[in-house]
Design a protein around this motif. Sequence first.
Motif, PDB file in Angstrom:
ATOM      1  N   SER A 257       0.831  -1.208   0.000  1.00 35.16           N
ATOM      2  CA  SER A 257       0.000   0.000   0.000  1.00 35.16           C
ATOM      3  C   SER A 257       0.868   1.262   0.000  1.00 35.16           C
ATOM      4  N   ILE A 258       1.655   1.414  -1.062  1.00 39.40           N
ATOM      5  CA  ILE A 258       2.528   2.591  -1.220  1.00 39.40           C
ATOM      6  C   ILE A 258       1.729   3.683  -1.924  1.00 39.40           C
ATOM      7  N   SER A 259       1.312   4.681  -1.188  1.00 41.03           N
ATOM      8  CA  SER A 259       0.426   5.692  -1.751  1.00 41.03           C
ATOM      9  C   SER A 259       1.128   6.610  -2.742  1.00 41.03           C
ATOM     10  N   ALA A 260       2.455   6.701  -2.665  1.00 45.26           N
ATOM     11  CA  ALA A 260       3.202   7.647  -3.498  1.00 45.26           C
ATOM     12  C   ALA A 260       3.535   7.112  -4.879  1.00 45.26           C
TER      13      ALA A 260
ATOM     14  N   LYS B 291       2.267   5.221  -8.521  1.00 46.56           N
ATOM     15  CA  LYS B 291       1.097   4.943  -9.346  1.00 46.56           C
ATOM     16  C   LYS B 291       0.819   3.450  -9.449  1.00 46.56           C
ATOM     17  N   ASP B 292       1.881   2.643  -9.573  1.00 45.74           N
ATOM     18  CA  ASP B 292       1.679   1.219  -9.813  1.00 45.74           C
ATOM     19  C   ASP B 292       1.177   0.474  -8.582  1.00 45.74           C
ATOM     20  N   THR B 293       1.158   1.134  -7.424  1.00 46.90           N
ATOM     21  CA  THR B 293       0.633   0.494  -6.219  1.00 46.90           C
ATOM     22  C   THR B 293      -0.615   1.209  -5.682  1.00 46.90           C
ATOM     23  N   ARG B 294      -1.202   2.077  -6.497  1.00 47.78           N
ATOM     24  CA  ARG B 294      -2.418   2.762  -6.036  1.00 47.78           C
ATOM     25  C   ARG B 294      -3.554   1.752  -5.830  1.00 47.78           C
ATOM     26  N   ASP B 295      -3.674   0.776  -6.730  1.00 47.68           N
ATOM     27  CA  ASP B 295      -4.711  -0.246  -6.547  1.00 47.68           C
ATOM     28  C   ASP B 295      -4.476  -1.049  -5.263  1.00 47.68           C
ATOM     29  N   ASP B 296      -3.200  -1.309  -4.959  1.00 50.95           N
ATOM     30  CA  ASP B 296      -2.876  -2.026  -3.716  1.00 50.95           C
ATOM     31  C   ASP B 296      -3.278  -1.209  -2.492  1.00 50.95           C
ATOM     32  N   THR B 297      -3.069   0.102  -2.583  1.00 52.53           N
ATOM     33  CA  THR B 297      -3.417   0.978  -1.452  1.00 52.53           C
ATOM     34  C   THR B 297      -4.923   0.988  -1.230  1.00 52.53           C
ATOM     35  N   ILE B 298      -5.666   1.061  -2.324  1.00 50.56           N
ATOM     36  CA  ILE B 298      -7.129   1.006  -2.210  1.00 50.56           C
ATOM     37  C   ILE B 298      -7.564  -0.352  -1.667  1.00 50.56           C
ATOM     38  N   PHE B 299      -6.908  -1.411  -2.139  1.00 48.84           N
ATOM     39  CA  PHE B 299      -7.222  -2.753  -1.640  1.00 48.84           C
ATOM     40  C   PHE B 299      -6.946  -2.852  -0.143  1.00 48.84           C
ATOM     41  N   MET B 300      -5.870  -2.221   0.316  1.00 53.41           N
ATOM     42  CA  MET B 300      -5.526  -2.259   1.737  1.00 53.41           C
ATOM     43  C   MET B 300      -6.651  -1.668   2.578  1.00 53.41           C
TER      44      MET B 300
ATOM     45  N   VAL C  54       1.992   3.146   3.235  1.00 50.80           N
ATOM     46  CA  VAL C  54       3.382   3.055   3.676  1.00 50.80           C
ATOM     47  C   VAL C  54       4.286   3.795   2.702  1.00 50.80           C
ATOM     48  N   GLN C  55       5.531   3.967   3.135  1.00 47.09           N
ATOM     49  CA  GLN C  55       6.562   4.539   2.290  1.00 47.09           C
ATOM     50  C   GLN C  55       7.039   3.511   1.258  1.00 47.09           C
TER      51      GLN C  55
END
Length: 480
Positions: A37-40, A42-51, A109-110
């Motif tokens: 869930s790395i909010s910063a 783009k490629d992990t934005r979906d993971d952040t929303i999933f978190m 997370v960072q």
Amino acid sequence: MSSCESLSQELQTLFAFIDQNSEQFIDLLAKAVKIKSISAQKDTRDDTIFMVKWFEQQLQTRGLTTELVDIGSEQWPDGQTLPLPPVLLAQLGNDPTKKTLCVYGHLDVQPADIADGWNTDPFVLIELDGKLYGRGATDDKGPVMAWINIIDAYQSTGIDLPINLKFIFEGMEESGSVGLNELIIAKGSTFLANVDYICISDNYWLGNTKPCLTYGLRGNAYFFVEVKCAAKDLHSGVYGGSVHEAMTDLLALMSKLVDNKGNILIPGVLDDVLPLTASEEAMYESIDFNHHSYREEIGTKRLLFETKSEILAHRWRYPSLSIHGIEGAFSGAGAKTVIPRKVIGKFSIRLVPNQNPDKVGQQVIQYLENEFAKLDSPNRLSVIRRKASKPWIANTDNDNFKAAKLAISSVFGVEPDLTREGGSIPVTLTFEEVTGKSVILLPIGGCDDGAHSQNEKIDRKNYIEGTKVLASYIFHLSKN
């Protein structure tokens, strides 16, 4: 730890359950750490929303009512627009005869990669020598999961939850908490209307052995200093010696911000700083803090100050100016003989109570414009305020802090130190201003946890005993 005889039967039962289920709680943290869930990025934005949605499911299975609040989208520098992670609101209990506590935490997370210098995969929770390594283990997934742990403890032991709980969890804290302040203000007359206390566990002990409670934070004013000298980058062999270079002007300006003793050189910035009182200095002397170990941890031969009280005071209650970098300058490996057409210096000032970010911003801009005029340069200067947050300091003589002190004493058998933090958590002041209620920072992680760094961790003891502290904290809140 206090003897069992000094604890209520409820706390004895809760603490025993937490000890017996420690592996289950660590497994839950491992599942949370696994989500990138790395909010910063783009490629992990979906993971952040999933978190956020995964955590909502965890709360729903425990009987909480939840709501995902859409806070819109953001546009990236390349023009792409991505949805922002929703903010999760949740509630457990609505008994008007009970006190209501609102808990804030964040689920993002960072960035982290094993190539950055991690010894283990940052998104696989690994226990080594009693330390739980993983990105987010201490910032802030460990403390957030501890709140789920205490709900499990109360529900599984059949002990009535002594207070009503409300939660606000976001997924953009590591990227500026976009939209959160506006949401809190909007919810002031509804979701937050009947809140009695607010708790945040997003900071750390001052050391590794003695717990603390945090009652103050510095604010932050961030600046960009932009100097332009040409329409394009220039070859130093062709143009060097004939133009006023932007980098030369910028370095001259940046050198006039702070000296090598840490003194801020901008006139007027220190005028509103409150003087250090004798009682405050005495309190610093009594705090459990080894400034020699602090220096060794940093890896420097000498600090700016020599005594414990001086170091703590300049970390917490005096402003500081830090230079962070220069955008547009060549920073890669090897040599490059370029004269950059535009460079941007970046610095920030950590603010303390009684300082106003707007006033400081005006002083900084005026000072830099005056100093630039003295250079008699044809280049173009722009000083831009990027963001600002106000400092925060709390009254510790209230039921919120009293309950937290009792909770720590019940688990660790010691009175916690009262500390301030040099960093900023802007949402702290927003909660206080919107609700008018006491806000407390109740850390469970240690000073060496390495939040934002390689090999971030939380000690097993801190995670499990910290869960006990939170369970005891709400128990004591209900008795006030």
